[in-house]
Design a protein around this motif. Structure first.
Motif, PDB file in Angstrom:
ATOM      1  N   MET B   1      25.601  21.101  66.127  1.00 11.73           N
ATOM      2  CA  MET B   1      24.803  21.112  67.341  1.00 11.73           C
ATOM      3  C   MET B   1      23.592  22.024  67.189  1.00 11.73           C
ATOM      4  O   MET B   1      22.915  22.021  66.178  1.00 11.73           O
ATOM      5  CB  MET B   1      25.690  21.536  68.515  1.00 11.73           C
ATOM      6  CG  MET B   1      25.190  20.995  69.823  1.00 11.73           C
ATOM      7  SD  MET B   1      26.352  21.370  71.172  1.00 11.73           S
ATOM      8  CE  MET B   1      26.008  23.039  71.537  1.00 11.73           C
ATOM      9  N   SER B   2      23.441  22.843  68.150  1.00 15.63           N
ATOM     10  CA  SER B   2      22.207  23.646  68.154  1.00 15.63           C
ATOM     11  C   SER B   2      22.312  24.864  67.244  1.00 15.63           C
ATOM     12  O   SER B   2      23.385  25.269  66.862  1.00 15.63           O
ATOM     13  CB  SER B   2      21.924  24.113  69.569  1.00 15.63           C
ATOM     14  OG  SER B   2      22.921  25.057  69.918  1.00 15.63           O
ATOM     15  N   ILE B   4      21.780  27.713  68.239  1.00 10.44           N
ATOM     16  CA  ILE B   4      22.395  28.768  69.020  1.00 10.44           C
ATOM     17  C   ILE B   4      23.882  28.874  68.737  1.00 10.44           C
ATOM     18  O   ILE B   4      24.416  29.949  68.516  1.00 10.44           O
ATOM     19  CB  ILE B   4      22.166  28.522  70.522  1.00 10.44           C
ATOM     20  CG1 ILE B   4      20.714  28.798  70.845  1.00 10.44           C
ATOM     21  CG2 ILE B   4      23.085  29.375  71.375  1.00 10.44           C
ATOM     22  CD1 ILE B   4      20.307  28.393  72.206  1.00 10.44           C
ATOM     23  N   ALA B   7      24.629  30.226  65.396  1.00  9.46           N
ATOM     24  CA  ALA B   7      24.363  31.659  65.408  1.00  9.46           C
ATOM     25  C   ALA B   7      25.500  32.409  66.076  1.00  9.46           C
ATOM     26  O   ALA B   7      25.988  33.414  65.565  1.00  9.46           O
ATOM     27  CB  ALA B   7      23.065  31.933  66.147  1.00  9.46           C
ATOM     28  N   GLY B   8      25.975  31.854  67.174  1.00 11.68           N
ATOM     29  CA  GLY B   8      27.069  32.494  67.905  1.00 11.68           C
ATOM     30  C   GLY B   8      28.282  32.628  67.020  1.00 11.68           C
ATOM     31  O   GLY B   8      28.921  33.676  66.973  1.00 11.68           O
ATOM     32  N   GLU B  31      31.025  30.175  75.641  1.00  6.04           N
ATOM     33  CA  GLU B  31      29.955  29.767  74.749  1.00  6.04           C
ATOM     34  C   GLU B  31      28.620  30.001  75.420  1.00  6.04           C
ATOM     35  O   GLU B  31      28.483  29.855  76.632  1.00  6.04           O
ATOM     36  CB  GLU B  31      30.093  28.282  74.465  1.00  6.04           C
ATOM     37  CG  GLU B  31      30.428  28.014  73.024  1.00  6.04           C
ATOM     38  CD  GLU B  31      30.666  26.535  72.836  1.00  6.04           C
ATOM     39  OE1 GLU B  31      29.740  25.763  73.136  1.00  6.04           O
ATOM     40  OE2 GLU B  31      31.784  26.185  72.414  1.00  6.04           O
ATOM     41  N   ASN B  32      27.650  30.364  74.621  1.00  7.16           N
ATOM     42  CA  ASN B  32      26.310  30.574  75.162  1.00  7.16           C
ATOM     43  C   ASN B  32      25.816  29.255  75.742  1.00  7.16           C
ATOM     44  O   ASN B  32      25.737  28.259  75.038  1.00  7.16           O
ATOM     45  CB  ASN B  32      25.388  31.050  74.045  1.00  7.16           C
ATOM     46  CG  ASN B  32      24.087  31.582  74.582  1.00  7.16           C
ATOM     47  OD1 ASN B  32      23.599  31.116  75.605  1.00  7.16           O
ATOM     48  ND2 ASN B  32      23.540  32.570  73.895  1.00  7.16           N
ATOM     49  N   PRO B  33      25.503  29.224  77.032  1.00  9.86           N
ATOM     50  CA  PRO B  33      25.125  27.958  77.659  1.00  9.86           C
ATOM     51  C   PRO B  33      23.729  27.480  77.307  1.00  9.86           C
ATOM     52  O   PRO B  33      23.335  26.393  77.721  1.00  9.86           O
ATOM     53  CB  PRO B  33      25.221  28.260  79.149  1.00  9.86           C
ATOM     54  CG  PRO B  33      24.991  29.729  79.250  1.00  9.86           C
ATOM     55  CD  PRO B  33      25.502  30.340  77.980  1.00  9.86           C
ATOM     56  N   GLY B  34      22.994  28.257  76.533  1.00 13.04           N
ATOM     57  CA  GLY B  34      21.647  27.825  76.171  1.00 13.04           C
ATOM     58  C   GLY B  34      20.647  28.149  77.249  1.00 13.04           C
ATOM     59  O   GLY B  34      20.997  28.598  78.345  1.00 13.04           O
ATOM     60  N   LEU B  35      19.371  27.952  76.922  1.00 12.87           N
ATOM     61  CA  LEU B  35      18.300  28.351  77.831  1.00 12.87           C
ATOM     62  C   LEU B  35      18.385  27.597  79.148  1.00 12.87           C
ATOM     63  O   LEU B  35      18.717  26.416  79.160  1.00 12.87           O
ATOM     64  CB  LEU B  35      16.944  28.050  77.198  1.00 12.87           C
ATOM     65  CG  LEU B  35      16.456  29.029  76.146  1.00 12.87           C
ATOM     66  CD1 LEU B  35      15.075  28.578  75.677  1.00 12.87           C
ATOM     67  CD2 LEU B  35      16.382  30.429  76.708  1.00 12.87           C
ATOM     68  N   TYR B 125      13.139  32.324  65.176  1.00 16.07           N
ATOM     69  CA  TYR B 125      14.452  32.630  64.602  1.00 16.07           C
ATOM     70  C   TYR B 125      14.368  33.891  63.773  1.00 16.07           C
ATOM     71  O   TYR B 125      13.338  34.184  63.171  1.00 16.07           O
ATOM     72  CB  TYR B 125      14.977  31.434  63.800  1.00 16.07           C
ATOM     73  CG  TYR B 125      15.273  30.332  64.755  1.00 16.07           C
ATOM     74  CD1 TYR B 125      16.431  30.378  65.536  1.00 16.07           C
ATOM     75  CD2 TYR B 125      14.360  29.313  64.970  1.00 16.07           C
ATOM     76  CE1 TYR B 125      16.671  29.407  66.483  1.00 16.07           C
ATOM     77  CE2 TYR B 125      14.595  28.335  65.925  1.00 16.07           C
ATOM     78  CZ  TYR B 125      15.751  28.391  66.679  1.00 16.07           C
ATOM     79  OH  TYR B 125      15.991  27.452  67.636  1.00 16.07           O
TER      80      TYR B 125
END
Lengths: 559, 346, 280
Positions: B1-2, B4, B7-8, B31-35, B125
């Motif tokens: 996926m992304s 992000i 990275a997480g 999980e980081n929900p993204g921007l 990044y």
């Protein structure tokens, strides 16, 4: 349209030349679109940098008129209360540049106000970096450079304050000489070498001038360049939030947004300082009179950034001066000046490494901590601030006594105790408050936001409806890692528990992380929801949809 | 996926931070929900709002121009005739014009950036500071190769002498400072007071008769002839004396000091034994002397012993007498060093 | 069923908690102030009545004798065998100047005992009454007289004398009264008052008589002309201009530093917050 093309042509010509001679295209490619995160607290460092630039500009102007000489002269200027007095060239020229040069007084006031703001902004900037954990790896070294810059800023300020050679600055120099004399063994020698003989002598003004306008600014400028270079190679830290990770930096490009914002901010800082300098008098040297070792004024204080040391000196009891074997050890001066500076600088430099020992964490950190999520660190920081502020208050004890009609002696006695008690209390209270805020975050993450809507249940009980948080809202509350003491969690990177270092590390780790509140996990939210405590399923579904939408957004952005 | 998520993963599983709380199929950590979704500004969608913002920026920049013109007008226009009203007026006029010129320019630029430049968040990044294993190996290899080529490891003689030369060369720099000042000698322990030297008023000058002082009087004193000293300020910094008159029975002179006062008139060094400020705040009712710098308090009735504050030593007393005409003069110099402590003071 | 009760929404933290917390904080501050404020002893009061030394004596007996003794010898009056409550100093030889200063500036009669007698704006006696009391005290023994008009005439002071007056002020006065005459702290709650409101006559008299903690500067230690020069410098604002702008109290770097923090850093952080805010 033809003008447009002319402009384009000129721009192309300049660009072409810059690229041919300086490789401008590579620089533009590398830097122009660098991303800076947006937050007001990130501007504190810029206030510091810009006030430094203002100091360079106004300081240069002042040097055109200032005469760095202690030679005696008779004052013949326009200030009547000094008519015919014997003064130094330095003092006479400071008055001349204030009264006879158009804009000279303004420049002096801008310079002095900018100096006060410069050091204050340095401290606030450092506090921001400390409380958000921005000093963690890989930025430890930049924190150390910042600490050295802060110390140099204080010395730079002090040497500047000494140059007009007025009564107050001379009194300050006299005290500085006493600080030097109190250094064991070599004190008198250093004093004689610095002053070119006895205090005050003729030499200190030209020497302080060179130190103030050349030596220290050059060293500071070099360190500022390194400081900023590190910011570029590390990229700026950012606050935690949806979409922000350890591996990205979210914000706006240098060109054009930050060029306009940061460039504009320079003018804002300069404008604000000009406003203050236009309206408020600072350091009225004509009123103090020329330096003479015999007179003194009530309320003889240094500029604020030296105030904490002056305050420390005031609190020290006299019996700490020791005479033995024909020598005198003036601990009553040496401890609250030289030793305390070395101690504070040592603690400052050591702190990032000390925290690394406690966490055993060698990873890079680019996401800032919310101060509440590091309760021990925040507690220590507030403790240090409390200690500093108490010393600062002590430095103004006579002014406080006069204004508030208190006894100077009682204030001193009170502060002698408070200096040890209040910082300890501040530590405990701050830590508790942080833990309390974390609990509140947990509560909110688990049960949602309070809506103020009260519902009466069929059996008569009243409950408040909590609206569930969106994933975006929740993320900020749950994103942080929690550190646990090494005792309860054996860590691969912890030192050997049988060594002295290992034991120290475990004790430190316990001190830091014994009290902690862990962030909510998905399982806990699940469990809370299955209790059916609140809300309708519909709301949950809505949240689920929004979640997907949010991730979708971030993906598009990535592409 | 992304990016992000990757990275997480890379980060969240750091040593010692795994929270083994997951149960069933539930994730251990959120999980980081993204921007968040981009929220448009009024100016992005409404051309009228954009035009309004454009006008605001232009007005601010015009104000800045007016400010710049006003600076020139204030510098040239405000008559600078050496009267303080004019200096005050000029300072305010130039300063406020500067404020307008600079502040409006700054606010205009920031307002422009905020309202009209794109405000969708962009992403850069990061790369770890530490090189990859390959990069590190290559660096080590280069350094090793260079070291080998220099031959420093094979030639210990060069290595050792290089270290010696490197350590020694900066040390002489210190010695260049030798002539920045003379050695202290006994300068810190002596003042210009000598036997028979007259006490004169500071700053007016003129000898002082014992009868000049009423009860509760204080006179700031310098030795006669101080204005003829080569380094007046240096001499003043050590010789300043405070003369006070008390009821003679209030004084408690120690042995050897019985005849150091004249009719209750005592002379003490005005230079604080703490950090050298002039200790000049004499309270004639309590007979306390207070230093304004750090609040050391001295009791004149007890030979100026410290009764409060950071000073340790009593203020040195200057033995005085009167000549045949009733003028005060020193019996001798000070019997100890005046002023702040120093190592060799003893 | 659903009602909005905003007040209840804060039920986790009891609303009284804030009140209790503030009360505790106030108590702590108040307690600290009470502990640190200089202790004041009992108050004494006096009332006015009715010409020349005789009238002055009557005024004295009615208003001053409780503390200063029936013959102004000091030490108060013994009533019913008890020793005096507020023994005051002897006034024999203090002169008319001391009376005029103390009573004329409202310091005497003492309204409330504290570390020292403060200046009071409401004067209980007419200048005539003050002169009568001064005449009585002056009749007891010779002492400093009230300064003459000539001694207080600052119009004759030229620039050089003014500068000399300012220099004498810096050496003899500024250590207590500060470089601009704004006053300063002494030990144990005593203080040197601000000279802003002081009249030329009172400044002269204070130098002459050395009221309270202040030492005496008689005409042999600081000459009459120099006193006039000091007064000329102190009382004529136009003779010591401050072209830099507002002075923030003229107390030196303490107020400047505080201002740099509050106004300087305050305004700049305000601008930073605006800069970091999203535009609407």
């Amino acid at each position: 349209m033809s003008s447009q093309t002319t402009v384009d042509k000129v721009a192309a010509g300049i660009g072409n030349y810059a690229d041919d001679t300086a490789g401008a295209s590579k620089i533009v490619n590398g830097f122009a679109r660098k991303i800076f995160p947006d937050h007001w607290s990130f501007m504190l460092g810029e206030i510091t940098l810009y006030s430094f630039v203002i100091l360079l500009l106004t300081g240069t102007f002042l040097t055109f008129f200032y005469e760095p000489s202690a030679a005696e002269t008779t004052y013949t200027g326009i200030y009547a209360p000094l008519a015919g007095q014997t003064v130094s060239e330095a003092y006479a020229s400071s008055l001349r540049l204030s009264f006879d040069i158009r804009g000279g007084l303004l420049m002096r006031q801008v310079h002095h106000w900018a100096a006060l703001v410069f050091v204050a902004a340095t401290i606030v900037h450092m506090a921001r970096v400390f409380f958000t954990g921005a000093f963690r790896k890989p930025r430890e070294l930049n924190w150390v450079i910042g600490g050295v810059l802060a110390l140099l800023a204080v010395f730079e300020g002090f040497t500047g304050y000494s140059l007009p050679d007025d009564l107050l600055s001379g009194t300050g120099i006299r005290i500085a000489d006493a600080i030097i004399l109190a250094v064991p063994v070599v004190g008198s020698y250093i004093s004689f070498f610095l002053f070119g003989g006895e205090f005050p002598g003729q030499d200190f003004i030209p020497r302080f001038f060179t130190i103030h306008i050349l030596l220290l600014p050059a060293v500071m400028l070099a360190l500022i360049v390194v400081h900023l270079f590190f910011v570029v190679i590390h990229k700026h830290t950012q606050y935690p939030g949806p979409g922000r990770t350890e591996d990205n930096v979210v914000g706006f490009p240098l060109f054009p947004v930050y060029a306009a914002k940061a460039g504009g901010f320079f003018f804002i800082v300069f404008g604000v300082i000009a406003l203050i300098a236009a309206l408020f008098s600072i350091n009225p040297i004509w009123a103090y009179g020329a330096y003479d070792p015999s007179p003194v004024t009530a309320g003889s204080q240094p500029d604020w950034y030296m105030g904490w040391l002056d305050g420390a000196v005031r609190l020290m009891p006299g019996w700490t001066e020791i005479s033995a074997f024909g020598y005198t050890l003036s601990l009553n001066i040496f401890i609250p000046t030289t030793v305390i500076i070395l101690f504070v600088m040592g603690a400052l430099v050591a702190y990032p490494y000390l925290e690394q020992i406690a966490t055993g964490d060698k990873r890079e950190h680019h996401l800032l901590d919310r101060p509440r999520n590091a309760p021990t660190r925040t507690g220590l920081g507030v403790m240090a601030v409390t200690f500093y502020v108490l010393l600062w208050i002590s430095g103004g004890n006579d002014i406080i006594a006069h204004i508030m009609q208190l006894s100077i002696n009682d204030i001193t006695r009170f502060l002698r105790v408070a200096l040890f008690v209040l910082p300890a209390i501040a530590f405990v209270v701050t830590k508790r408050i942080c833990l309390g805020l974390q609990r509140k975050d947990r509560e909110k993450a688990l049960h949602g936001r309070e809506t103020g809507r009260i519902v009466r249940l069929p059996h008569g009980e009243f409950i408040e409806v909590h609206a569930p948080l969106s994933d975006l809202e929740r993320w900020t509350l749950v994103q942080h890692e929690v550190q646990r003491p090494m005792e309860i969690e054996d860590r691969v990177d912890a030192g050997n528990p049988d060594t002295l270092y290992g034991r120290f590390q475990r004790r430190l780790s316990k001190f830091y992380f014994e009290d902690r509140v862990e962030p909510v996990t998905p399982a806990e939210v699940e469990a809370a929801h299955s209790h059916g405590e609140l809300g309708s399923d519909e709301e949950h579904l809505a949240v689920g949809d929004k979640e997907n939408a949010a991730i979708g957004t971030s993906q598009t952005l990535h592409g | 996926m992304s990016e992000i998520e990757r990275a997480g993963d890379a980060h969240g599983q750091g040593p010692g931070t795994t929270l083994a709380r997951g149960q069933g199929g539930v994730a251990e950590k959120f999980e980081n929900p993204g921007l968040p979704e981009h929220r448009h500004r009024m100016g992005d969608t409404d051309p009228k709002a954009a035009r309004r913002a454009e006008r605001q920026v232009a007005i601010l920049l015009v104000l800045s121009m007016i400010g710049s013109v006003l600076i020139v007008v204030s510098i040239i226009g405000v008559k600078y005739d050496g009267s303080f009203n004019q200096i005050s007026l000029s300072t305010k006029a130039i300063g406020l014009s500067m404020f307008l010129s600079l502040f409006a320019l700054g606010v205009g630029a920031v307002h422009w950036a905020k309202t009209l430049m794109p405000d969708d968040e962009r992403i850069d990044y990061r790369h770890r500071q530490r090189g990859t294993t390959a990069e590190r190996d290559q660096a080590v290899a280069i350094l090793k190769e260079g070291t080998d080529e220099s031959g420093i490891a094979r030639r210990p003689l060069i290595r050792n002498t290089l270290i010696g030369a490197g350590v020694l060369f900066p040390i002489p720099a210190v010695f260049f400072f030798r002539d920045t000042g003379p050695l202290p000698g006994d300068d810190l322990s002596t003042t210009m007071w000598r036997e028979g030297m007259y006490l004169t008023k500071d700053p007016e000058g003129g000898r002082i008769r014992a009868s000049d002082l009423g009860l509760g009087s204080v006179v700031h004193v310098m030795p006669e002839g101080i204005e003829d000293q080569e380094e007046i300020l240096n001499a003043k910094a050590k010789a300043a004396v405070l003369l006070m008159r008390l009821e003679p029975e209030l004084l408690n002179p120690g042995s050897g000091r019985e005849d150091w006062a004249v009719d209750g008139i005592v002379a003490y060094s005005k230079i604080c034994t703490h950090m050298g400020c002039p200790v000049a705040l004499y309270e004639q009712q309590t007979h306390h002397l207070l230093c304004p710098c750090h609040q050391s308090t001295f009791d004149v009735t007890r030979e100026c012993k410290v009764i409060f504050g950071p000073a340790k030593r009593a203020l040195p007393q200057l033995p005085i007498r009167v000549d045949a005409e009733g003028y005060l003069q020193a019996q001798s110099g000070f019997h100890e060093a005046v002023g702040p402590s120093f190592w060799e003071r003893g | 069923m659903t009602r909005t009760l905003t007040a209840l929404s804060a039920r986790r933290r009891h609303p009284l908690a804030v009140v209790v917390l503030i009360a505790l904080a106030l108590l702590l501050v108040g307690g600290l102030y009470a502990a640190l404020a200089p202790r004041a002893a009992e108050a004494s009061t006096a009332t006015a009545s009715a010409d020349d030394v005789e009238t002055g004596k009557k005024l004295f007996l009615a208003n001053c004798a409780t503390c200063h003794g029936l013959n102004a010898q000091g030490g108060g009056v013994t009533v019913n065998g008890d020793t005096a409550q507020n023994p005051g100093p002897s006034l024999i030889g203090v002169g008319a100047a001391a009376v005029d200063f103390q009573v004329g500036s409202g310091r005497m009669p003492l309204a409330q005992s504290g570390p020292q007698a403060p200046k009071v704006n409401k004067i209980r006696f007419s200048q005539e009454q003050i002169d009568q009391m001064a005449a009585y005290i002056a009749s007891l023994a010779p002492g400093p007289a009230i300064p003459t008009e000539e001694q207080l005439d600052v119009s004759t002071v030229n620039d050089e004398q003014l500068a000399r007056g300012a220099a004498i002020f810096r050496t003899n006065c500024a250590m207590c009264h500060n470089f601009a005459g704004k006053g300063g702290a002494l030990t144990e709650g005593k203080y040197a008052p601000s000279l802003d409101e002081a009249s030329a006559k009172h400044i002269y008299e204070a130098m002459l008589t050395g009221p309270q903690s202040m030492p005496v500067f008689n005409d042999t230690t600081i000459s009459s002309e120099d006193k006039t020069a000091i007064i000329a410098w102190l009382t004529q604002d136009e003779k010591r201009p401050d072209p830099g702008g507002l002075t923030l109290g003229s107390v030196g770097p303490v107020s400047e530093g505080l201002f740099a923090w509050i106004a300087g850093i305050g305004l700049l952080i305000g601008c930073s917050v605006w800069l970091g805010m999203k535009s609407s």
